[in-house]
Design a protein around this motif. Structure first.
Motif, PDB file in Angstrom:
ATOM      1  N   ILE A 191       0.771  -1.110   0.046  1.00 50.65           N
ATOM      2  CA  ILE A 191      -0.040  -0.047  -0.129  1.00 50.65           C
ATOM      3  C   ILE A 191       0.772   1.158  -0.089  1.00 50.65           C
ATOM      4  O   ILE A 191       1.715   1.220   0.746  1.00 50.65           O
ATOM      5  CB  ILE A 191      -0.831   0.067   1.281  1.00 50.65           C
ATOM      6  CG1 ILE A 191      -1.774  -1.037   1.109  1.00 50.65           C
ATOM      7  CG2 ILE A 191      -1.674   1.192   1.202  1.00 50.65           C
ATOM      8  CD1 ILE A 191      -2.666  -1.304   2.554  1.00 50.65           C
ATOM      9  N   GLN A 192       0.426   2.209  -1.069  1.00 48.14           N
ATOM     10  CA  GLN A 192       1.174   3.433  -0.979  1.00 48.14           C
ATOM     11  C   GLN A 192       0.378   4.476  -0.173  1.00 48.14           C
ATOM     12  O   GLN A 192      -0.918   4.665  -0.724  1.00 48.14           O
ATOM     13  CB  GLN A 192       1.573   3.954  -2.402  1.00 48.14           C
ATOM     14  CG  GLN A 192       2.019   5.252  -2.445  1.00 48.14           C
ATOM     15  CD  GLN A 192       2.473   5.879  -3.919  1.00 48.14           C
ATOM     16  OE1 GLN A 192       2.990   4.959  -4.461  1.00 48.14           O
ATOM     17  NE2 GLN A 192       1.971   6.899  -4.199  1.00 48.14           N
ATOM     18  N   PHE A 193       0.756   4.882   0.899  1.00 54.94           N
ATOM     19  CA  PHE A 193      -0.201   5.900   1.543  1.00 54.94           C
ATOM     20  C   PHE A 193       0.411   7.294   1.376  1.00 54.94           C
ATOM     21  O   PHE A 193       1.658   7.383   1.284  1.00 54.94           O
ATOM     22  CB  PHE A 193      -0.054   5.968   3.386  1.00 54.94           C
ATOM     23  CG  PHE A 193      -0.729   4.533   3.904  1.00 54.94           C
ATOM     24  CD1 PHE A 193      -2.155   4.610   3.567  1.00 54.94           C
ATOM     25  CD2 PHE A 193      -0.143   3.646   4.257  1.00 54.94           C
ATOM     26  CE1 PHE A 193      -2.833   3.638   4.234  1.00 54.94           C
ATOM     27  CE2 PHE A 193      -0.895   2.341   5.004  1.00 54.94           C
ATOM     28  CZ  PHE A 193      -1.945   2.430   4.804  1.00 54.94           C
ATOM     29  N   THR A 194      -0.392   8.187   0.924  1.00 50.49           N
ATOM     30  CA  THR A 194       0.027   9.490   0.455  1.00 50.49           C
ATOM     31  C   THR A 194      -0.741  10.421   1.400  1.00 50.49           C
ATOM     32  O   THR A 194      -1.943  10.749   1.651  1.00 50.49           O
ATOM     33  CB  THR A 194      -0.421   9.865  -0.869  1.00 50.49           C
ATOM     34  OG1 THR A 194      -0.167   8.839  -1.877  1.00 50.49           O
ATOM     35  CG2 THR A 194      -0.021  11.432  -1.392  1.00 50.49           C
TER      36      THR A 194
ATOM     37  N   ILE B  69       4.866  10.263   0.864  1.00 45.56           N
ATOM     38  CA  ILE B  69       4.656   8.877   0.638  1.00 45.56           C
ATOM     39  C   ILE B  69       5.390   7.990   1.628  1.00 45.56           C
ATOM     40  O   ILE B  69       6.484   8.061   2.039  1.00 45.56           O
ATOM     41  CB  ILE B  69       5.012   8.546  -0.933  1.00 45.56           C
ATOM     42  CG1 ILE B  69       4.164   9.235  -1.754  1.00 45.56           C
ATOM     43  CG2 ILE B  69       4.967   6.778  -1.125  1.00 45.56           C
ATOM     44  CD1 ILE B  69       4.399   9.035  -3.256  1.00 45.56           C
ATOM     45  N   LEU B  70       4.343   7.053   2.075  1.00 46.34           N
ATOM     46  CA  LEU B  70       5.019   5.721   2.897  1.00 46.34           C
ATOM     47  C   LEU B  70       4.568   4.627   2.014  1.00 46.34           C
ATOM     48  O   LEU B  70       3.492   4.354   1.678  1.00 46.34           O
ATOM     49  CB  LEU B  70       4.095   5.917   4.075  1.00 46.34           C
ATOM     50  CG  LEU B  70       4.605   6.661   5.334  1.00 46.34           C
ATOM     51  CD1 LEU B  70       3.533   6.360   6.629  1.00 46.34           C
ATOM     52  CD2 LEU B  70       6.067   6.376   5.710  1.00 46.34           C
ATOM     53  N   LEU B  71       5.255   3.555   2.112  1.00 42.18           N
ATOM     54  CA  LEU B  71       5.159   2.279   1.636  1.00 42.18           C
ATOM     55  C   LEU B  71       5.030   1.119   2.943  1.00 42.18           C
ATOM     56  O   LEU B  71       5.965   1.320   3.677  1.00 42.18           O
ATOM     57  CB  LEU B  71       6.143   1.904   0.607  1.00 42.18           C
ATOM     58  CG  LEU B  71       6.484   2.845  -0.606  1.00 42.18           C
ATOM     59  CD1 LEU B  71       7.434   2.218  -1.756  1.00 42.18           C
ATOM     60  CD2 LEU B  71       4.986   2.561  -1.582  1.00 42.18           C
ATOM     61  N   VAL B  72       3.929   0.405   2.694  1.00 37.42           N
ATOM     62  CA  VAL B  72       3.717  -0.525   3.690  1.00 37.42           C
ATOM     63  C   VAL B  72       3.519  -1.905   2.843  1.00 37.42           C
ATOM     64  O   VAL B  72       2.872  -1.655   1.724  1.00 37.42           O
ATOM     65  CB  VAL B  72       2.669  -0.369   4.623  1.00 37.42           C
ATOM     66  CG1 VAL B  72       3.184   0.902   5.419  1.00 37.42           C
ATOM     67  CG2 VAL B  72       1.483  -0.227   4.149  1.00 37.42           C
ATOM     68  N   HIS B  73       3.682  -3.015   3.701  1.00 32.85           N
ATOM     69  CA  HIS B  73       3.104  -4.214   3.051  1.00 32.85           C
ATOM     70  C   HIS B  73       2.295  -4.718   4.125  1.00 32.85           C
ATOM     71  O   HIS B  73       2.161  -4.707   5.321  1.00 32.85           O
ATOM     72  CB  HIS B  73       4.001  -5.292   2.465  1.00 32.85           C
ATOM     73  CG  HIS B  73       4.993  -5.770   3.628  1.00 32.85           C
ATOM     74  ND1 HIS B  73       5.848  -4.992   4.142  1.00 32.85           N
ATOM     75  CD2 HIS B  73       4.667  -6.748   4.532  1.00 32.85           C
ATOM     76  CE1 HIS B  73       6.677  -6.020   5.150  1.00 32.85           C
ATOM     77  NE2 HIS B  73       5.897  -6.778   5.446  1.00 32.85           N
TER      78      HIS B  73
ATOM     79  N   ILE C 205      -0.045  -3.753   8.893  1.00 31.60           N
ATOM     80  CA  ILE C 205       0.541  -3.538   7.939  1.00 31.60           C
ATOM     81  C   ILE C 205       2.034  -3.392   8.635  1.00 31.60           C
ATOM     82  O   ILE C 205       2.349  -3.149   9.965  1.00 31.60           O
ATOM     83  CB  ILE C 205       0.314  -1.911   7.533  1.00 31.60           C
ATOM     84  CG1 ILE C 205       0.013  -0.972   8.611  1.00 31.60           C
ATOM     85  CG2 ILE C 205      -0.985  -2.043   6.527  1.00 31.60           C
ATOM     86  CD1 ILE C 205      -0.220   0.439   8.128  1.00 31.60           C
ATOM     87  N   ALA C 206       2.883  -3.417   7.834  1.00 31.61           N
ATOM     88  CA  ALA C 206       4.527  -3.150   8.254  1.00 31.61           C
ATOM     89  C   ALA C 206       5.051  -2.228   7.302  1.00 31.61           C
ATOM     90  O   ALA C 206       4.815  -2.355   5.956  1.00 31.61           O
ATOM     91  CB  ALA C 206       5.132  -4.536   8.296  1.00 31.61           C
ATOM     92  N   LEU C 207       5.988  -1.210   7.700  1.00 30.62           N
ATOM     93  CA  LEU C 207       6.828  -0.396   6.845  1.00 30.62           C
ATOM     94  C   LEU C 207       7.690  -1.206   5.739  1.00 30.62           C
ATOM     95  O   LEU C 207       8.158  -2.025   6.358  1.00 30.62           O
ATOM     96  CB  LEU C 207       7.258   0.588   7.703  1.00 30.62           C
ATOM     97  CG  LEU C 207       6.653   1.725   8.401  1.00 30.62           C
ATOM     98  CD1 LEU C 207       7.446   2.540   9.233  1.00 30.62           C
ATOM     99  CD2 LEU C 207       6.111   2.542   7.130  1.00 30.62           C
ATOM    100  N   GLU C 208       7.744  -0.784   4.761  1.00 30.64           N
ATOM    101  CA  GLU C 208       8.769  -1.348   3.843  1.00 30.64           C
ATOM    102  C   GLU C 208      10.108  -0.703   4.150  1.00 30.64           C
ATOM    103  O   GLU C 208      10.371   0.400   4.632  1.00 30.64           O
ATOM    104  CB  GLU C 208       8.541  -0.895   2.389  1.00 30.64           C
ATOM    105  CG  GLU C 208       7.261  -1.552   1.838  1.00 30.64           C
ATOM    106  CD  GLU C 208       7.504  -2.757   1.580  1.00 30.64           C
ATOM    107  OE1 GLU C 208       8.448  -3.208   1.414  1.00 30.64           O
ATOM    108  OE2 GLU C 208       6.355  -3.621   1.149  1.00 30.64           O
ATOM    109  N   PRO C 209      11.218  -1.573   4.173  1.00 30.24           N
ATOM    110  CA  PRO C 209      12.352  -1.333   4.574  1.00 30.24           C
ATOM    111  C   PRO C 209      13.060  -0.287   3.703  1.00 30.24           C
ATOM    112  O   PRO C 209      12.635  -0.072   2.565  1.00 30.24           O
ATOM    113  CB  PRO C 209      13.274  -2.457   4.692  1.00 30.24           C
ATOM    114  CG  PRO C 209      12.410  -3.762   4.048  1.00 30.24           C
ATOM    115  CD  PRO C 209      11.001  -2.965   3.954  1.00 30.24           C
TER     116      PRO C 209
END
Length: 113
Positions: free
Chosen positions: A40-43, A50-54, A109-113
């Motif tokens: 998921i791309q949170f804007t 932008i934050l990327l999580v899975h 969710i978990a933040l993408e590294p």
């Protein structure tokens, strides 16, 4: 698959800082497509950051009250909130009619590294 969603300041920072690990949404047709393993791309709605999580877990509930009875307040960064406060706050975003039609969704969710 990559999904895109907007977030206001407070939940955006809460996820960014690792305090919020569960995103709550209406289980509408768009969110019904989200699966474990998706990104998921949170804007940020104001800054366009932008934050990327899975997605690591997906849980569907008949309504937000049932969701909040199962998901710990710590996981949504709402420590100290009552069940009624959580539901009332959610109704400022989603209508009870939409909730009745689609139900509620909790995405761990978990933040993408």
């Amino acid at each position: 698959m990559r999904d895109e969603m907007g977030l206001f300041e407070e939940p955006f920072r809460s996820i960014e800082q690792g305090r919020k690990t569960v995103e709550i949404r209406l289980n509408d047709p768009k969110r019904q497509q989200i699966q474990v393993g998706d990104q998921i791309q949170f804007t940020h709605t104001e800054t366009s950051e932008i934050l990327l999580v899975h997605v690591t877990k997906r849980q569907v509930f008949p309504d937000f009250r049932a969701l909040y009875e199962q998901i710990p307040n710590e996981d949504i960064d709402c420590i100290g909130w009552s069940l009624d406060d959580l539901v009332t706050s959610t109704y400022t975003i989603y209508s009870p009619e939409a909730e009745q039609q689609y139900g509620a969704l909790a995405l761990t969710i978990a933040l993408e590294p």
